[in-house]
Write a protein that holds these residues in place. Structure first.
Motif, mmCIF file in Angstrom:
data_model
loop_
_atom_site.group_PDB
_atom_site.id
_atom_site.type_symbol
_atom_site.label_atom_id
_atom_site.label_comp_id
_atom_site.label_asym_id
_atom_site.label_seq_id
_atom_site.Cartn_x
_atom_site.Cartn_y
_atom_site.Cartn_z
ATOM 1 N N ARG A 129 0.842 -1.200 0.000
ATOM 2 C CA ARG A 129 0.000 0.000 0.000
ATOM 3 C C ARG A 129 0.870 1.240 0.000
ATOM 4 N N ARG A 130 0.318 2.274 -0.559
ATOM 5 C CA ARG A 130 0.998 3.561 -0.565
ATOM 6 C C ARG A 130 0.317 4.439 0.470
ATOM 7 N N VAL A 131 1.105 5.021 1.332
ATOM 8 C CA VAL A 131 0.589 5.890 2.378
ATOM 9 C C VAL A 131 1.156 7.280 2.147
ATOM 10 N N ILE A 132 0.276 8.261 2.134
ATOM 11 C CA ILE A 132 0.709 9.648 1.969
ATOM 12 C C ILE A 132 0.470 10.376 3.274
ATOM 13 N N VAL A 133 1.515 10.985 3.782
ATOM 14 C CA VAL A 133 1.429 11.742 5.020
ATOM 15 C C VAL A 133 1.649 13.208 4.675
ATOM 16 N N THR A 134 0.693 14.032 5.075
ATOM 17 C CA THR A 134 0.800 15.461 4.842
ATOM 18 C C THR A 134 0.776 16.168 6.179
ATOM 19 N N ALA A 171 2.956 0.654 7.675
ATOM 20 C CA ALA A 171 1.969 1.066 6.669
ATOM 21 C C ALA A 171 0.576 0.578 7.054
ATOM 22 N N GLU A 172 0.497 -0.652 7.534
ATOM 23 C CA GLU A 172 -0.797 -1.193 7.941
ATOM 24 C C GLU A 172 -1.375 -0.423 9.119
ATOM 25 N N ARG A 173 -0.521 -0.042 10.066
ATOM 26 C CA ARG A 173 -0.997 0.748 11.207
ATOM 27 C C ARG A 173 -1.499 2.098 10.751
ATOM 28 N N LEU A 174 -0.793 2.718 9.824
ATOM 29 C CA LEU A 174 -1.224 4.026 9.321
ATOM 30 C C LEU A 174 -2.546 3.911 8.573
ATOM 31 N N VAL A 175 -2.672 2.885 7.742
ATOM 32 C CA VAL A 175 -3.914 2.683 7.000
ATOM 33 C C VAL A 175 -5.074 2.440 7.961
ATOM 34 N N SER A 176 -4.832 1.691 9.030
ATOM 35 C CA SER A 176 -5.904 1.402 9.985
ATOM 36 C C SER A 176 -6.386 2.661 10.704
ATOM 37 N N LYS A 181 5.353 7.550 17.709
ATOM 38 C CA LYS A 181 4.801 7.031 18.963
ATOM 39 C C LYS A 181 3.299 7.328 19.016
ATOM 40 N N GLY A 182 2.895 8.483 18.512
ATOM 41 C CA GLY A 182 1.485 8.865 18.519
ATOM 42 C C GLY A 182 0.614 8.007 17.616
ATOM 43 N N VAL A 183 1.216 7.392 16.600
ATOM 44 C CA VAL A 183 0.441 6.521 15.717
ATOM 45 C C VAL A 183 0.580 5.060 16.101
ATOM 46 N N GLY A 184 1.197 4.811 17.227
ATOM 47 C CA GLY A 184 1.234 3.455 17.751
ATOM 48 C C GLY A 184 2.412 2.610 17.354
ATOM 49 N N ARG A 185 3.534 3.231 17.179
ATOM 50 C CA ARG A 185 4.750 2.480 16.843
ATOM 51 C C ARG A 185 5.150 1.629 17.999
#
Length: 84
Positions: A2-7, A42-47, A80-84
């Protein structure tokens, strides 16, 4: 894959000199790229989906930290805020 775009529209930095902003941004970008490339991130970000605002804990750097290191420390706080 998956492609994740962070802005990041806005980043509030207190105690950072105006002329250091580009070095802070560079450290932030480099560290986020490294952290978000970790397996499973990437999966955590998508979730998370669309996140309009992510508040993270304050970060602090030593007085000897370079502006680039401050950016890297900020990236660690974001991860850390996104659950790393």
């Amino acid at each position: 894959m998956r492609r994740v775009i962070v802005t990041i529209d806005r980043l509030t930095l207190k105690g950072v000199r105006y002329e250091d902003r580009h070095a802070v941004a560079q450290g932030l970008q480099e560290q986020l790229a490294a952290l978000f490339a970790e397996p499973g991130m990437a999966e955590r970000l998508v979730s998370l989906g669309d996140v309009p605002r992510l508040r993270v804990d304050s970060i602090s750097s030593t007085g000897e930290a370079t502006p680039r290191q401050v950016g890297s420390d900020a990236a660690d706080g974001i991860a850390k805020g996104v659950g790393r």
